[in-house]
Design an enzyme around this catalytic site. Structure first.
Site, PDB file in Angstrom:
ATOM      1  N   SER A  20       3.254  -5.295   6.412  1.00  0.00           N
ATOM      2  CA  SER A  20       3.564  -6.002   5.160  1.00  0.00           C
ATOM      3  C   SER A  20       4.092  -7.413   5.396  1.00  0.00           C
ATOM      4  CB  SER A  20       4.600  -5.213   4.367  1.00  0.00           C
ATOM      5  OG  SER A  20       5.006  -5.984   3.255  1.00  0.00           O
ATOM      6  N   LYS A  69       3.440   4.245  -5.394  1.00  0.00           N
ATOM      7  CA  LYS A  69       3.543   3.497  -6.660  1.00  0.00           C
ATOM      8  C   LYS A  69       3.525   4.395  -7.891  1.00  0.00           C
ATOM      9  CE  LYS A  69       1.789  -1.008  -5.307  1.00  0.00           C
ATOM     10  NZ  LYS A  69       0.954  -2.136  -5.665  1.00  0.00           N
ATOM     11  N   ASN A  90       5.703  -1.199  -8.838  1.00  0.00           N
ATOM     12  CA  ASN A  90       5.781  -1.824  -7.512  1.00  0.00           C
ATOM     13  C   ASN A  90       7.167  -2.405  -7.248  1.00  0.00           C
ATOM     14  OD1 ASN A  90       5.607  -4.036  -9.281  1.00  0.00           O
ATOM     15  ND2 ASN A  90       4.796  -5.319  -7.640  1.00  0.00           N
ATOM     16  N   ASP A 111       2.720  -6.339 -10.508  1.00  0.00           N
ATOM     17  CA  ASP A 111       1.386  -6.618  -9.956  1.00  0.00           C
ATOM     18  C   ASP A 111       0.499  -7.333 -10.975  1.00  0.00           C
ATOM     19  OD1 ASP A 111       1.743  -5.590  -7.393  1.00  0.00           O
ATOM     20  OD2 ASP A 111       1.198  -3.563  -7.997  1.00  0.00           O
ATOM     21  N   ARG A 158     -17.924   1.247  -6.604  1.00  0.00           N
ATOM     22  CA  ARG A 158     -18.866   2.013  -5.780  1.00  0.00           C
ATOM     23  C   ARG A 158     -18.997   3.437  -6.309  1.00  0.00           C
ATOM     24  NH1 ARG A 158     -17.049   2.953   0.334  1.00  0.00           N
ATOM     25  NH2 ARG A 158     -15.313   3.906  -0.808  1.00  0.00           N
ATOM     26  N   THR A 159     -17.883   4.109  -6.545  1.00  0.00           N
ATOM     27  CA  THR A 159     -17.906   5.441  -7.147  1.00  0.00           C
ATOM     28  C   THR A 159     -17.857   5.259  -8.661  1.00  0.00           C
ATOM     29  OG1 THR A 159     -16.653   6.213  -5.238  1.00  0.00           O
ATOM     30  CG2 THR A 159     -16.792   7.721  -7.120  1.00  0.00           C
ATOM     31  N   TYR A 221      -6.562 -10.633   1.867  1.00  0.00           N
ATOM     32  CA  TYR A 221      -6.035 -11.873   2.447  1.00  0.00           C
ATOM     33  C   TYR A 221      -6.194 -11.948   3.963  1.00  0.00           C
ATOM     34  CZ  TYR A 221      -1.797  -9.017   2.953  1.00  0.00           C
ATOM     35  OH  TYR A 221      -0.912  -8.014   3.228  1.00  0.00           O
TER      36      TYR A 221
HETATM   37  P1  ATR Z   1      -5.849  -0.050  -4.108  1.00  0.00           P
HETATM   38  O1  ATR Z   1      -4.618   0.680  -4.565  1.00  0.00           O
HETATM   39  O2  ATR Z   1      -5.538  -1.174  -3.137  1.00  0.00           O
HETATM   40  O3  ATR Z   1      -6.709  -0.512  -5.230  1.00  0.00           O
HETATM   41  P2  ATR Z   1      -7.532   2.246  -3.633  1.00  0.00           P
HETATM   42  O4  ATR Z   1      -6.924   2.919  -4.794  1.00  0.00           O
HETATM   43  O5  ATR Z   1      -7.743   3.018  -2.379  1.00  0.00           O
HETATM   44  O6  ATR Z   1      -6.660   0.981  -3.191  1.00  0.00           O
HETATM   45  O7  ATR Z   1      -8.919   1.578  -4.101  1.00  0.00           O
HETATM   46  C1  ATR Z   1      -9.777   0.958  -3.212  1.00  0.00           C
HETATM   47  C2  ATR Z   1     -10.996   0.425  -3.971  1.00  0.00           C
HETATM   48  O8  ATR Z   1     -11.857  -0.209  -3.039  1.00  0.00           O
HETATM   49  C3  ATR Z   1     -11.814   1.503  -4.663  1.00  0.00           C
HETATM   50  O9  ATR Z   1     -12.349   0.972  -5.841  1.00  0.00           O
HETATM   51  C4  ATR Z   1     -12.905   1.780  -3.629  1.00  0.00           C
HETATM   52  O10 ATR Z   1     -14.100   2.299  -4.160  1.00  0.00           O
HETATM   53  P3  ATR Z   1     -14.320   3.908  -4.303  1.00  0.00           P
HETATM   54  O11 ATR Z   1     -13.616   4.280  -5.571  1.00  0.00           O
HETATM   55  O12 ATR Z   1     -15.788   4.061  -4.390  1.00  0.00           O
HETATM   56  O13 ATR Z   1     -13.729   4.533  -3.075  1.00  0.00           O
HETATM   57  C5  ATR Z   1     -13.159   0.392  -3.126  1.00  0.00           C
HETATM   58  N1  ATR Z   1     -13.805   0.378  -1.804  1.00  0.00           N
HETATM   59  C6  ATR Z   1     -13.233   0.685  -0.628  1.00  0.00           C
HETATM   60  N2  ATR Z   1     -14.132   0.567   0.375  1.00  0.00           N
HETATM   61  C7  ATR Z   1     -15.303   0.178  -0.199  1.00  0.00           C
HETATM   62  C8  ATR Z   1     -16.622  -0.127   0.284  1.00  0.00           C
HETATM   63  N3  ATR Z   1     -16.901  -0.052   1.597  1.00  0.00           N
HETATM   64  N4  ATR Z   1     -17.556  -0.499  -0.608  1.00  0.00           N
HETATM   65  C9  ATR Z   1     -17.274  -0.591  -1.921  1.00  0.00           C
HETATM   66  N5  ATR Z   1     -16.063  -0.313  -2.445  1.00  0.00           N
HETATM   67  C10 ATR Z   1     -15.084   0.059  -1.608  1.00  0.00           C
END
Ligand code: ATR
Length: 277
Positions: A20, A69, A90, A111, A158-159, A221
């Site tokens: 961090s 969180k 946060n 945030d 993605r999902t 970042y």
């Molecule tokens: P945060 O709290 O930082 O948002 P998170 O809840 O783990 O972390 O969310 C990560 C995000 O990055 C999700 O939207 C994830 O997509 P999925 O829901 O499909 O997992 C996305 N993400 C992570 N790796 C990815 C990749 N290689 N391609 C596309 N999306 C990705």
């Protein structure tokens, strides 16, 4: 700075937490304002035990990060209305008591403010249209802030089911990934980890389509200029790097904890200096 009996304690609580940049940002601000405080990283697995420990140790404030969180909310005495709406906090503010261990704790979410402030340096959010990539915790705070400021928000993830679910919770639009190639808007924000070290050549959005956006923000970042931001710069967009949201959410925390005006530029420089080469 002299650490003594009056030094106020602050921490970032998470798992993992060693990477961090928040300690350097907040300690720089304490020193610049001659505020008698110290901010440390605390690697805490059990948030209930960790919170109880901080109450007893007389902490004044804490930043909360992954994975605590959401789970921290039922453990505190009071949750700010917006943190309640977002479903995540946060920031913790402790009101100490003379009797150790019984002080009150209130949870906030800064945030969304961090993301809004970062964007508002470059564009007016009211009436703008924004595409948010991702559907995790960061996407939720970013999209919430945009909607609250009067922007029209579209989510893509993605999902797909997660985008649909979040869009329903926030009452905004979502699109499938196949629709990205024809998507336009004023603001594009990447909240996914795509493009983060070591996968620095990857971008979550087609480069040539970026010309249809005015402002592009990445919350990644490392590196500071991601492939997405490089493409966006080349397409003539205004770009906002991943330190901006980190900085402004921290600026808001600092105000909540100290009641003082934070030294924003010094805090940003401290973050830049602390970035891995
Ligand atoms: P945060 O709290 O930082 O948002 P998170 O809840 O783990 O972390 O969310 C990560 C995000 O990055 C999700 O939207 C994830 O997509 P999925 O829901 O499909 O997992 C996305 N993400 C992570 N790796 C990815 C990749 N290689 N391609 C596309 N999306 C990705």
């Amino acid at each position: 700075m002299t650490i003594n009996g009056s030094t106020r304690l602050f921490a970032i609580v998470g798992n993992p937490v060693h990477h961090s940049l928040s300690p350097v940002m907040h300690n720089t601000a304490f020193q610049a304002l001659n505020y008698n405080g110290v901010y440390v990283p605390l690697h805490i697995l059990d948030i209930q035990a960790g919170l109880q420990g901080m109450r007893h140790l007389g902490f004044k404030g804490a930043s909360i990060t992954v994975p605590h969180k959401e789970t921290v909310l039922p453990l505190v005495d009071e949750v700010d209305e917006i943190a309640k709406e977002i479903g995540a906090a946060n920031t913790l503010v402790f009101t100490p008591s003379d009797i150790p261990g019984i002080g009150k704790v209130k949870a906030y979410n800064t945030d969304w403010l961090g993301s809004n402030h970062a964007l508002e340096q470059h564009i007016s959010l009211q009436g703008s249209s924004a595409l948010v990539l991702g559907a995790g915790g960061a996407a939720k705070a970013v999209a919430y802030g945009l909607l609250r400021a009067g922007a029209k928000v579209t989510l893509c993830n993605r999902t797909q089911s997660k985008a649909e679910e979040l869009a329903q919770a926030l009452q905004c639009q979502w699109i499938p990934q196949e629709a990205l190639a024809a998507c336009t808007g004023d603001i594009l924000i990447n909240t996914t980890t795509v493009g983060m070290t070591p996968n620095v050549d990857r971008s979550p959005f087609p480069a040539t389509q970026l010309r249809y956006f005015q402002v592009v923000m990445d919350i990644v970042y490392a590196p500071l200029e991601t492939q997405l931001l490089k493409d966006a710069r080349e397409q003539g967009c205004k770009t906002i790097d991943g330190l901006a949201m980190l900085l402004f959410q921290g600026v808001e925390q600092f105000s909540l904890w100290t009641g003082q005006k934070p030294p924003v530029q010094l805090m940003r420089q401290a973050l830049i200096d602390a970035l891995p080469a």
